[in-house]
Design a protein around this motif. Structure first.
Motif, PDB file in Angstrom:
ATOM      1  N   GLY A   1       0.816  -1.197   0.000  1.00 50.31           N
ATOM      2  CA  GLY A   1       0.000   0.000   0.000  1.00 50.31           C
ATOM      3  C   GLY A   1       0.852   1.249   0.000  1.00 50.31           C
ATOM      4  O   GLY A   1       2.068   1.213  -0.213  1.00 50.31           O
ATOM      5  N   VAL A   2       0.170   2.353   0.235  1.00 48.51           N
ATOM      6  CA  VAL A   2       0.826   3.665   0.226  1.00 48.51           C
ATOM      7  C   VAL A   2       1.269   4.003   1.637  1.00 48.51           C
ATOM      8  O   VAL A   2       0.452   4.080   2.559  1.00 48.51           O
ATOM      9  CB  VAL A   2      -0.129   4.748  -0.313  1.00 48.51           C
ATOM     10  N   TYR A   3       2.548   4.197   1.801  1.00 54.04           N
ATOM     11  CA  TYR A   3       3.121   4.598   3.081  1.00 54.04           C
ATOM     12  C   TYR A   3       3.338   6.108   3.067  1.00 54.04           C
ATOM     13  O   TYR A   3       3.748   6.673   2.051  1.00 54.04           O
ATOM     14  CB  TYR A   3       4.430   3.866   3.355  1.00 54.04           C
ATOM     15  N   GLN A   4       3.065   6.714   4.194  1.00 52.87           N
ATOM     16  CA  GLN A   4       3.140   8.167   4.302  1.00 52.87           C
ATOM     17  C   GLN A   4       4.154   8.557   5.379  1.00 52.87           C
ATOM     18  O   GLN A   4       4.138   8.013   6.482  1.00 52.87           O
ATOM     19  CB  GLN A   4       1.766   8.737   4.664  1.00 52.87           C
ATOM     20  N   PHE A   5       5.025   9.483   5.050  1.00 58.94           N
ATOM     21  CA  PHE A   5       5.941  10.030   6.058  1.00 58.94           C
ATOM     22  C   PHE A   5       5.841  11.550   6.027  1.00 58.94           C
ATOM     23  O   PHE A   5       5.838  12.173   4.964  1.00 58.94           O
ATOM     24  CB  PHE A   5       7.386   9.547   5.842  1.00 58.94           C
TER      25      PHE A   5
END
Length: 220
Positions: A99-103
């Motif tokens: 999935g899409v990881y956000q930092f």
């Protein structure tokens, strides 16, 4: 004739190194330096496959106390990394879900200090420079060993250049800030010196000014 053999060997080594570097697949990586205003937050997103390792390195270059808040969020919304008021840090994680990881980087705790933040985000492991290097039974040839040594040395050079570039930018920002403070202090001292000089001149002038008495005629 004696010099042709070393030249041919060196040429073959350089050609093999060039072919191996062209064959190697580069990492998915993002390297960025950006401005983070006060009371602001900046987020970045990256889609990562399951079971893949990624790493995040960041450092505050300029602004305030050189600190920033940072957190990493997985596709389910879980916080897998969180640090507050860090000058620099490194985080490595192996994904458990695709999935899409956000930092995100946050400067919301600061009311007037703008920050300049650098980060390097890499996804995946570096592929071996030689084919089947991990499963080989035989020892590496002299040329292959030299190629691996050169490759590792180049990686060290790149890391060192990045480190010194960030240090140079940070030191330059500190020097410019110190220079501006010294300039303002010098202007303030000059204004104060002129004010004291003028007041002393006026005070000394008042000491030597003759005061004539005023005679008033009294009529009876």
């Amino acid at each position: 004739m004696g010099n042709e053999a070393p030249r041919a060997s060196s040429f073959q080594m350089l050609l093999l190194l060039l072919l191996l570097l062209l064959r190697a697949e580069p990492l998915r990586s993002a390297e960025l330096t950006f401005e983070l205003p006060d009371n602001a937050k900046q987020c970045f997103h990256e889609e990562v496959e399951q079971g893949v390792k990624f790493s995040l390195d960041y450092q505050v270059i300029t602004g305030g106390h050189y600190d920033v808040d940072c957190y990493v969020e997985d596709p389910m919304g879980n916080i897998i990394y969180r640090e507050t008021k860090k000058q620099y840090d490194s985080f490595t994680h192996k994904t458990e879900a695709k999935g899409v990881y956000q930092f995100c980087f946050s400067n919301e705790f600061s009311t007037f200090s703008h920050k300049t933040v650098y980060f390097d985000f890499q996804v995946g492991d570096e592929p071996p420079i030689l084919p089947d290097m991990g499963n080989r039974v035989t020892a590496l040839t002299q040329m292959e060993s030299a190629c691996v040594t050169i490759h590792e040395a180049l990686k060290t050079v790149i890391d060192s250049q990045t480190h010194y570039r960030l240090r140079e930018a940070q030191d330059r920002a500190r020097a410019e800030d110190l220079n501006s403070r010294v300039s303002y202090w010098s202007v303030g001292e000059t204004v104060a010196l002129f004010a004291v000089s003028i007041s002393q001149v006026l005070l000394l002038k008042s000491f030597f000014t003759e005061k004539r008495p005023i005679n008033r005629a009294v009529h009876s």
